[in-house]
Write an enzyme that holds these catalytic residues in place. Sequence first.
Site, PDB file in Angstrom:
ATOM      1  N   GLU A 279       0.859  -1.193   0.000  1.00  0.00           N
ATOM      2  CA  GLU A 279       0.000   0.000   0.000  1.00  0.00           C
ATOM      3  C   GLU A 279       0.885   1.229   0.000  1.00  0.00           C
ATOM      4  O   GLU A 279       1.876   1.270   0.725  1.00  0.00           O
ATOM      5  CB  GLU A 279      -0.823   0.126   1.295  1.00  0.00           C
ATOM      6  CG  GLU A 279      -1.948  -0.819   1.486  1.00  0.00           C
ATOM      7  CD  GLU A 279      -2.658  -0.540   2.835  1.00  0.00           C
ATOM      8  OE1 GLU A 279      -2.839   0.641   3.209  1.00  0.00           O
ATOM      9  OE2 GLU A 279      -3.020  -1.512   3.497  1.00  0.00           O
TER      10      GLU A 279
ATOM     11  N   GLU B  39     -13.563   5.917  -0.854  1.00  0.00           N
ATOM     12  CA  GLU B  39     -14.490   5.088  -0.069  1.00  0.00           C
ATOM     13  C   GLU B  39     -15.281   5.989   0.878  1.00  0.00           C
ATOM     14  O   GLU B  39     -14.751   6.474   1.867  1.00  0.00           O
ATOM     15  CB  GLU B  39     -13.704   4.017   0.688  1.00  0.00           C
ATOM     16  CG  GLU B  39     -13.030   3.019  -0.250  1.00  0.00           C
ATOM     17  CD  GLU B  39     -12.044   2.108   0.468  1.00  0.00           C
ATOM     18  OE1 GLU B  39     -12.490   1.212   1.188  1.00  0.00           O
ATOM     19  OE2 GLU B  39     -10.829   2.323   0.315  1.00  0.00           O
TER      20      GLU B  39
ATOM     21  N   LYS C 250     -15.501   5.472   4.899  1.00  0.00           N
ATOM     22  CA  LYS C 250     -14.339   5.386   5.781  1.00  0.00           C
ATOM     23  C   LYS C 250     -14.439   6.440   6.869  1.00  0.00           C
ATOM     24  O   LYS C 250     -14.711   7.605   6.600  1.00  0.00           O
ATOM     25  CB  LYS C 250     -13.041   5.605   4.989  1.00  0.00           C
ATOM     26  CG  LYS C 250     -12.624   4.379   4.209  1.00  0.00           C
ATOM     27  CD  LYS C 250     -11.124   4.323   4.034  1.00  0.00           C
ATOM     28  CE  LYS C 250     -10.539   3.181   4.831  1.00  0.00           C
ATOM     29  NZ  LYS C 250      -9.086   3.102   4.710  1.00  0.00           N
TER      30      LYS C 250
ATOM     31  N   GLU D 226      -9.234  10.532   4.481  1.00  0.00           N
ATOM     32  CA  GLU D 226      -9.419   9.078   4.454  1.00  0.00           C
ATOM     33  C   GLU D 226     -10.409   8.640   3.373  1.00  0.00           C
ATOM     34  O   GLU D 226     -10.330   7.529   2.871  1.00  0.00           O
ATOM     35  CB  GLU D 226      -9.910   8.579   5.818  1.00  0.00           C
ATOM     36  CG  GLU D 226      -8.846   8.597   6.900  1.00  0.00           C
ATOM     37  CD  GLU D 226      -7.748   7.570   6.650  1.00  0.00           C
ATOM     38  OE1 GLU D 226      -8.053   6.481   6.140  1.00  0.00           O
ATOM     39  OE2 GLU D 226      -6.574   7.876   6.952  1.00  0.00           O
TER      40      GLU D 226
END
Length: 453
Positions: free
Chosen positions: A269, A323, A326, A332
Amino acid sequence: MASLAKAAKLVVFPLLLLHLLSLSAALSVGVNYGAFADNLPPPAQVAAFLKDRTFVDRVKLFDANPDIIRAFAGTGISLMITVPNGDIPSLASRRSSAPSPAASAWVAINVAPFYPATNISLIAVGNEVLATSDRNLIAHLVPAMRSLSAALAASGFPQIRVSTPHSLGILSASEPPSTGRFRPGYDRVIFAPMLDFHRRTRTPFVVNPYPYFGYTARTLDYALFRPNPGVFDPATGVNYTNMFVAQLDAVQAAMQRLGYGDVEIAVGETGWPSAGDPGQLGVSVEDAVSYNANLIRLVNSGKGTPMMPGRRFETYVFALFNENLKPGPTAERHFGLFNADLSPSYDVGLMRDSDNAPAPSGDSWRWCVATADASLAELQNNIDYACGSGGADCGAIQNGGACFDPNTLLAHASYAMNAYYQAAGRHDFNCYFGGSGVLTSTDPSYGNCRYQT
Ligand SMILES: *[C@@H]1O[C@H](CO)[C@@H](O)[C@H](O)[C@H]1NC(C)=O
Ligand SMILES: *[C@@H]1O[C@H](CO)[C@@H](O)[C@H](O)[C@H]1NC(C)=O
């Protein structure tokens, strides 16, 4: 590696030619397919989109979701799937060379039904296990990796690799890079046997370097691959001008210290958000483009790092999608390369048929039309989207308009999809429509019905 390098030398001319001819096709990009969201397209649509429209050729899952694994069947995209942390103790085997029954069962349930139709290429045993500080998980991690590897071999899948991703919290020192070392206590007990496993099985040590979580106002340019004063490493005489590179070398230094500098490193990641909270420094589309575009270029360049010259790093960008569920700071929810509607968050050269190609001139106009096999529901959706939030001018397909006849969904959808494609900037992905749109160089206009250009 050594024999590969030799072979490469012998065929250097054809390789060079191939390289020149297909520079962009050689791009390899992995992404983390996180799905902490309630607005993402179905996995099959995501898989088709990545295969048809992008250079993404590897996908990492944080679990072993069968629907997602199945969706990538036949795409040629390789998958990293993940064993949940909680399964680690049961997977471990007492005997180092034999799989535990739980490891064999895990393979039978999560791998055998899908492979090789879906190219599962790596199984991550847990995620950032050392960071949990859970002694039971940590003690069973290497035995679980060995056991799962043995189970894969025994089940006829010896080519599927086993690893486990680490946060950089595994290092007790990392700056300058030559001082890199694993945390005392874990170095000999966990990392030496783990790296020995990686060496024997020729599998990568996977790390998650995040300059995003390490920069200050002073080091932002250093983190973002922009011109900066650099960080000088007196032990090696290297002037590091990028934090990602420095972090990889810190990991390499720690591995060398234990005698495992030859083990391959992969990046599980890394990423940068394109939006954040008001006033937050270093969090914009430009910043995300700078980080991710330079990252993708670097890991594909074969340039390597000062301590690992010539190496390529299998890399998974975090993340595929923004997303929306999140928790935490705004950033984030903005790590995605793509929005939930599959439009790119920004351009980092991941789209095939380069969407930043020069606009077509006179004789090379292209039009977007519906595919002949699109379902009626898809056609209706496309009209609703293009003429609704898509903002296309659909006046011509209204009753009385020049393109109202033939009054069919196929004809109306084609007109609307093209109007949207032209208005949205004629990027190839603007004609994607979940696979129900196709570009054509033949003008679909007829009679008084003129398709927009
Ligand atoms: C599966 O993925 C691996 C790693 O990306 C690759 O080397 C291999 O060629 C792929 N296999 C197939 C059958 O596509
Ligand atoms: C490191 O490199 C940067 C950028 O090239 C340069 O400005 C800086 O002076 C260098 N620092 C050292 C100590 O060599």
